[in-house]
Scaffold this motif. Structure first.
Motif, mmCIF file in Angstrom:
data_model
loop_
_atom_site.group_PDB
_atom_site.id
_atom_site.type_symbol
_atom_site.label_atom_id
_atom_site.label_comp_id
_atom_site.label_asym_id
_atom_site.label_seq_id
_atom_site.Cartn_x
_atom_site.Cartn_y
_atom_site.Cartn_z
ATOM 1 N N ALA A 31 0.845 -1.486 -0.110
ATOM 2 C CA ALA A 31 -0.168 -0.110 0.101
ATOM 3 C C ALA A 31 1.018 1.249 -0.177
ATOM 4 O O ALA A 31 1.825 1.126 0.531
ATOM 5 C CB ALA A 31 -0.977 -0.093 1.288
ATOM 6 N N TRP A 32 0.331 2.261 -0.718
ATOM 7 C CA TRP A 32 1.062 3.579 -0.834
ATOM 8 C C TRP A 32 0.172 4.319 0.081
ATOM 9 O O TRP A 32 -0.974 4.414 0.034
ATOM 10 C CB TRP A 32 1.282 4.100 -2.158
ATOM 11 C CG TRP A 32 2.402 3.539 -2.694
ATOM 12 C CD1 TRP A 32 2.344 2.447 -3.590
ATOM 13 C CD2 TRP A 32 3.802 4.078 -2.755
ATOM 14 N NE1 TRP A 32 3.658 2.111 -4.218
ATOM 15 C CE2 TRP A 32 4.422 3.096 -3.578
ATOM 16 C CE3 TRP A 32 4.514 4.910 -1.931
ATOM 17 C CZ2 TRP A 32 5.908 3.259 -3.852
ATOM 18 C CZ3 TRP A 32 6.050 4.919 -2.285
ATOM 19 C CH2 TRP A 32 6.534 4.167 -3.112
ATOM 20 N N GLY A 45 -4.648 6.978 2.934
ATOM 21 C CA GLY A 45 -4.287 5.753 1.858
ATOM 22 C C GLY A 45 -4.304 6.159 0.178
ATOM 23 O O GLY A 45 -5.404 6.911 -0.060
ATOM 24 N N SER A 100 -3.046 4.150 -2.614
ATOM 25 C CA SER A 100 -3.242 3.047 -3.578
ATOM 26 C C SER A 100 -2.763 1.759 -2.826
ATOM 27 O O SER A 100 -1.860 1.873 -1.806
ATOM 28 C CB SER A 100 -2.400 3.304 -4.745
ATOM 29 O OG SER A 100 -2.743 2.151 -5.823
ATOM 30 N N CYS A 101 -3.190 0.904 -3.651
ATOM 31 C CA CYS A 101 -2.740 -0.687 -2.856
ATOM 32 C C CYS A 101 -2.816 -1.610 -4.062
ATOM 33 O O CYS A 101 -3.817 -1.693 -5.050
ATOM 34 C CB CYS A 101 -3.750 -1.196 -1.884
ATOM 35 S SG CYS A 101 -3.412 -2.575 -1.126
ATOM 36 N N THR A 139 -6.165 -4.194 -7.782
ATOM 37 C CA THR A 139 -5.463 -2.688 -7.592
ATOM 38 C C THR A 139 -6.492 -1.853 -6.852
ATOM 39 O O THR A 139 -7.605 -1.861 -7.475
ATOM 40 C CB THR A 139 -4.916 -2.029 -8.501
ATOM 41 O OG1 THR A 139 -5.588 -2.134 -9.624
ATOM 42 C CG2 THR A 139 -3.602 -3.003 -9.062
ATOM 43 N N CYS A 149 5.391 3.814 1.811
ATOM 44 C CA CYS A 149 5.024 2.420 1.219
ATOM 45 C C CYS A 149 4.807 1.350 2.453
ATOM 46 O O CYS A 149 5.898 1.483 3.455
ATOM 47 C CB CYS A 149 5.566 1.602 -0.133
ATOM 48 S SG CYS A 149 7.426 1.263 0.324
ATOM 49 N N CYS A 193 -6.034 -5.231 0.911
ATOM 50 C CA CYS A 193 -6.304 -3.758 -0.028
ATOM 51 C C CYS A 193 -7.735 -3.309 0.181
ATOM 52 O O CYS A 193 -8.438 -3.289 -0.798
ATOM 53 C CB CYS A 193 -5.994 -3.778 -1.185
ATOM 54 S SG CYS A 193 -4.203 -4.275 -1.819
ATOM 55 N N LEU A 213 -7.310 1.649 3.934
ATOM 56 C CA LEU A 213 -6.098 0.828 3.942
ATOM 57 C C LEU A 213 -5.206 0.857 5.500
ATOM 58 O O LEU A 213 -4.205 0.175 5.587
ATOM 59 C CB LEU A 213 -5.105 1.615 2.831
ATOM 60 C CG LEU A 213 -5.587 1.428 1.450
ATOM 61 C CD1 LEU A 213 -4.469 2.113 0.512
ATOM 62 C CD2 LEU A 213 -5.915 0.030 1.184
ATOM 63 N N TYR A 225 0.376 -3.198 9.588
ATOM 64 C CA TYR A 225 1.304 -3.558 8.298
ATOM 65 C C TYR A 225 2.600 -4.143 8.931
ATOM 66 O O TYR A 225 3.070 -3.823 9.872
ATOM 67 C CB TYR A 225 1.733 -2.475 7.466
ATOM 68 C CG TYR A 225 0.503 -2.075 6.495
ATOM 69 C CD1 TYR A 225 -0.500 -1.196 6.990
ATOM 70 C CD2 TYR A 225 0.433 -2.634 5.293
ATOM 71 C CE1 TYR A 225 -1.499 -1.022 5.964
ATOM 72 C CE2 TYR A 225 -0.575 -2.460 4.677
ATOM 73 C CZ TYR A 225 -1.559 -1.480 5.012
ATOM 74 O OH TYR A 225 -2.753 -1.083 4.263
#
Length: 125
Positions: A35-36, A47, A49-50, A58, A96, A104, A108, A112
């Motif tokens: 994830a970004w 969040g 993108s993932c 995505t 990230c 995802c 998000l 992690y």
């Protein structure tokens, strides 16, 4: 020691493009969703993108949909975030994060397994 590192940040003009990379060291990203996130000064982390571990799924925040593209190259142990049509509101530190077999699901946030140290992006003329 296992870790992930972002790179590719910098200064880009409005409307320009930038590609961010998230590379793993000491382990393989093959089984991890990536994830970004981004955090602008004075704002909460969001969040962006993932991508799941297969690359078959995505997800994007509405604010970047149609402009950003996430992809992965497991052979290079790297995930990319291609930023196109950059806007000043994209200015932030981009992070990230890796989650083993993550799903995802927006927004998000969650526990992690790995976080990078961040790479700054500035969109300005």
């Amino acid at each position: 020691q296992s870790h992930i590192v972002e790179s590719g940040g910098g200064l880009v003009q409005p409307g320009g493009s930038l590609r961010l990379s998230c590379a793993a060291s000491g382990f393989t990203l093959e089984h991890y969703a990536i994830a970004w996130f981004r955090q602008a000064p004075g704002k909460e982390r969001e969040g962006v993108s993932c991508i799941n571990h297969t690359g078959g799924s995505t997800k994007y925040a509405d604010s970047v949909k149609g402009r950003f593209t996430i992809s992965r190259d497991n052979a290079r142990n790297t995930v990319y975030l291609q930023m196109n049509s950059a806007k000043p509101e994209d200015t932030a530190v981009y992070y990230c994060a890796a989650l083993l077999y993550g799903l995802c699901v927006f927004p998000l946030e969650g526990e992690y397994d790995y976080w990078g140290q961040g790479t700054p992006v500035t969109v300005s003329s």
